[in-house]
Design a protein around this motif. Structure first.
Motif, PDB file in Angstrom:
ATOM      1  N   ARG A   1       6.316   8.557   3.076  1.00  0.00           N
ATOM      2  CA  ARG A   1       5.688   9.396   2.056  1.00  0.00           C
ATOM      3  C   ARG A   1       5.748   8.744   0.677  1.00  0.00           C
ATOM      4  NH1 ARG A   1       8.161  14.917  -0.038  1.00  0.00           N
ATOM      5  NH2 ARG A   1       6.568  15.481  -1.559  1.00  0.00           N
ATOM      6  N   ALA A   2       6.832   8.033   0.395  1.00  0.00           N
ATOM      7  CA  ALA A   2       6.945   7.352  -0.895  1.00  0.00           C
ATOM      8  C   ALA A   2       5.963   6.193  -0.983  1.00  0.00           C
ATOM      9  CB  ALA A   2       8.378   6.853  -1.099  1.00  0.00           C
ATOM     10  N   HIS A   3       5.841   5.411   0.089  1.00  0.00           N
ATOM     11  CA  HIS A   3       4.877   4.309   0.106  1.00  0.00           C
ATOM     12  C   HIS A   3       3.450   4.838  -0.044  1.00  0.00           C
ATOM     13  CE1 HIS A   3       7.249   0.726   0.863  1.00  0.00           C
ATOM     14  NE2 HIS A   3       7.961   1.371   1.769  1.00  0.00           N
TER      15      HIS A   3
ATOM     16  N   ALA B   1       2.742  -0.206   4.679  1.00  0.00           N
ATOM     17  CA  ALA B   1       4.117   0.205   4.974  1.00  0.00           C
ATOM     18  C   ALA B   1       4.163   1.649   5.456  1.00  0.00           C
ATOM     19  CB  ALA B   1       4.983   0.034   3.726  1.00  0.00           C
ATOM     20  N   ALA B   2       3.352   2.514   4.848  1.00  0.00           N
ATOM     21  CA  ALA B   2       3.306   3.912   5.267  1.00  0.00           C
ATOM     22  C   ALA B   2       2.769   4.025   6.694  1.00  0.00           C
ATOM     23  CB  ALA B   2       2.445   4.716   4.304  1.00  0.00           C
ATOM     24  N   ILE B   3       1.719   3.251   6.989  1.00  0.00           N
ATOM     25  CA  ILE B   3       1.085   3.334   8.306  1.00  0.00           C
ATOM     26  C   ILE B   3       1.980   2.749   9.391  1.00  0.00           C
ATOM     27  CG2 ILE B   3      -0.808   2.325   9.657  1.00  0.00           C
ATOM     28  CD1 ILE B   3      -2.566   2.830   7.116  1.00  0.00           C
ATOM     29  N   VAL B   4       2.747   1.727   9.061  1.00  0.00           N
ATOM     30  CA  VAL B   4       3.697   1.177  10.036  1.00  0.00           C
ATOM     31  C   VAL B   4       4.681   2.249  10.486  1.00  0.00           C
ATOM     32  CG1 VAL B   4       5.690  -0.372  10.258  1.00  0.00           C
ATOM     33  CG2 VAL B   4       3.519  -1.241   9.381  1.00  0.00           C
ATOM     34  N   ARG B   5       5.112   3.087   9.527  1.00  0.00           N
ATOM     35  CA  ARG B   5       6.059   4.144   9.853  1.00  0.00           C
ATOM     36  C   ARG B   5       5.386   5.318  10.574  1.00  0.00           C
ATOM     37  NH1 ARG B   5      10.730   2.592  10.386  1.00  0.00           N
ATOM     38  NH2 ARG B   5      11.499   4.721  10.067  1.00  0.00           N
ATOM     39  N   GLN B   6       4.113   5.570  10.258  1.00  0.00           N
ATOM     40  CA  GLN B   6       3.388   6.686  10.881  1.00  0.00           C
ATOM     41  C   GLN B   6       2.004   6.202  11.329  1.00  0.00           C
ATOM     42  OE1 GLN B   6       3.361  10.347   8.594  1.00  0.00           O
ATOM     43  NE2 GLN B   6       5.462  10.051   7.900  1.00  0.00           N
TER      44      GLN B   6
ATOM     45  N   ILE C   1     -12.862  -2.902   8.473  1.00  0.00           N
ATOM     46  CA  ILE C   1     -11.729  -3.358   9.289  1.00  0.00           C
ATOM     47  C   ILE C   1     -10.702  -2.235   9.440  1.00  0.00           C
ATOM     48  CG2 ILE C   1      -9.755  -4.935   9.342  1.00  0.00           C
ATOM     49  CD1 ILE C   1     -11.583  -7.014   7.967  1.00  0.00           C
ATOM     50  N   ILE C   2     -10.419  -1.543   8.328  1.00  0.00           N
ATOM     51  CA  ILE C   2      -9.453  -0.442   8.351  1.00  0.00           C
ATOM     52  C   ILE C   2      -9.932   0.659   9.292  1.00  0.00           C
ATOM     53  CG2 ILE C   2      -8.440   1.418   6.957  1.00  0.00           C
ATOM     54  CD1 ILE C   2      -8.543  -0.593   4.573  1.00  0.00           C
ATOM     55  N   ALA C   3     -11.250   0.958   9.246  1.00  0.00           N
ATOM     56  CA  ALA C   3     -11.801   1.992  10.123  1.00  0.00           C
ATOM     57  C   ALA C   3     -11.601   1.626  11.593  1.00  0.00           C
ATOM     58  CB  ALA C   3     -13.273   2.205   9.816  1.00  0.00           C
ATOM     59  N   LYS C   4     -11.815   0.367  11.945  1.00  0.00           N
ATOM     60  CA  LYS C   4     -11.620  -0.073  13.336  1.00  0.00           C
ATOM     61  C   LYS C   4     -10.152  -0.015  13.732  1.00  0.00           C
ATOM     62  CE  LYS C   4     -15.664  -3.140  13.377  1.00  0.00           C
ATOM     63  NZ  LYS C   4     -16.132  -4.558  13.425  1.00  0.00           N
ATOM     64  N   GLN C   5      -9.286  -0.433  12.810  1.00  0.00           N
ATOM     65  CA  GLN C   5      -7.849  -0.374  13.101  1.00  0.00           C
ATOM     66  C   GLN C   5      -7.392   1.070  13.286  1.00  0.00           C
ATOM     67  OE1 GLN C   5      -6.394  -2.483   9.653  1.00  0.00           O
ATOM     68  NE2 GLN C   5      -6.301  -4.440  10.740  1.00  0.00           N
ATOM     69  N   ALA C   6      -7.939   1.972  12.463  1.00  0.00           N
ATOM     70  CA  ALA C   6      -7.579   3.390  12.575  1.00  0.00           C
ATOM     71  C   ALA C   6      -8.021   3.952  13.915  1.00  0.00           C
ATOM     72  CB  ALA C   6      -8.218   4.179  11.436  1.00  0.00           C
TER      73      ALA C   6
END
Length: 289
Positions: A215-217, A239-244, A269-274
């Motif tokens: 949440r902080a990241h 970093a936030a996405i790695v955790r969640q 790229i982000i959309a495909k990764q998501a």
């Protein structure tokens, strides 16, 4: 690995719990509860929650039976009722959760953590006025409890009394400067109040205390991206996405911020990764007999 298969082993009806037996039951319940908190939403979490709830239900019933038979309640009993209340609340059974937290509070009326859980249950059951009264009374008698100031801040923030919430979080941090949850809620209030310098300082202070806090990241990433520094925001989004990794809101905000920064290819790229991260896991093929 999450040992869901092991849980039913302990779902036998326990004997009338002497204190050491109650403590053993509580230790098992705590182990599964902590495992539950680390598990992302999904079928595995639902099964673990159901099994933990069933086990705590049996423990709670045995405690009531033991009390009727004349057994003397111990502090451990309060912890069991309190944890069962948390589990019921997680399942959306708020009226039943309130009953369990009430039992815990009757056994340990001066425990601040139990009081916080009880007041949270009161709010969920449509009784915010009573919850506030209890918190304020407790703080009048014991004003150095950071967790009580924090809970009061949460109530004020939910009620959109932001000035009062800031004061309550400040009092919580005065008594416990390491209370990350208070730092983050205060950062959000500064962020929403268009005070980016103060908000950034609070997010970074929280990360110094807990470098893995998603949440902080995320909050810092949004703040930096809104300020026009998407490059600085990117590692914090990551970093936030790695955790969640299955947090859809994190991914969508990350993508939108990339678009807003003119990073069209990066946004794609982000959309495909998501999409890959949010896809259900592949079904294992059953072996033929």
């Amino acid at each position: 690995p999450i040992l869901i298969a092991a849980i039913p082993i302990y779902l036998v009806r326990p004997p009338v719990p002497r204190d050491h037996q109650a403590r053993t039951g509580l230790l098992f319940a705590e182990a599964y509860w902590h495992q539950l908190q680390r598990q992302p939403p999904g079928e595995v979490r639902a099964k673990l929650l159901s099994s933990t709830e069933e086990f705590l239900s049996q423990l709670s019933l045995e405690l009531r039976k033991a009390e009727r038979q004349g057994a003397e309640p111990s502090p451990t009993w309060a912890e069991i009722h309190d944890m069962y209340g948390l589990c019921l609340g997680e399942s959306g059974k708020h009226a039943e959760a309130l009953n369990e937290h009430q039992l815990a509070r009757e056994l340990r009326p001066n425990d601040p953590q139990i009081l916080v859980h009880y007041t949270t249950a009161l709010v969920r059951n449509g009784q915010p006025g009573q919850a506030r009264t209890l918190l304020e009374a407790a703080l009048a008698g014991c004003p150095d409890q950071p967790i009580l100031w924090y809970e009061l801040g949460v109530m004020d923030q939910v009620a959109k009394q932001h000035s009062q919430a800031r004061k309550a979080y400040a009092k919580a941090l005065e008594h416990d400067p390491t209370l990350v949850s208070a730092l983050l809620n205060l950062a959000v209030l500064h962020h929403q109040g268009d005070e980016p310098t103060e908000a950034e300082a609070l997010y970074r202070r929280a990360l110094r205390l807990d470098p893995l806090k998603a949440r902080a990241h995320y909050g810092l990433a949004v703040l930096l991206a809104e300020g026009g520094d998407f490059a600085a925001a990117t590692p914090h989004f990551r970093a936030a996405i790695v955790r969640q990794p299955r947090n859809e809101h994190f991914w969508e905000t990350y993508r939108k911020m990339a678009e807003n920064a003119g990073q069209t290819e990066e946004a794609e790229i982000i959309a495909k990764q998501a999409a890959a991260a949010m896809a259900p896991p592949p079904q294992s093929l059953e072996e033929k007999p």
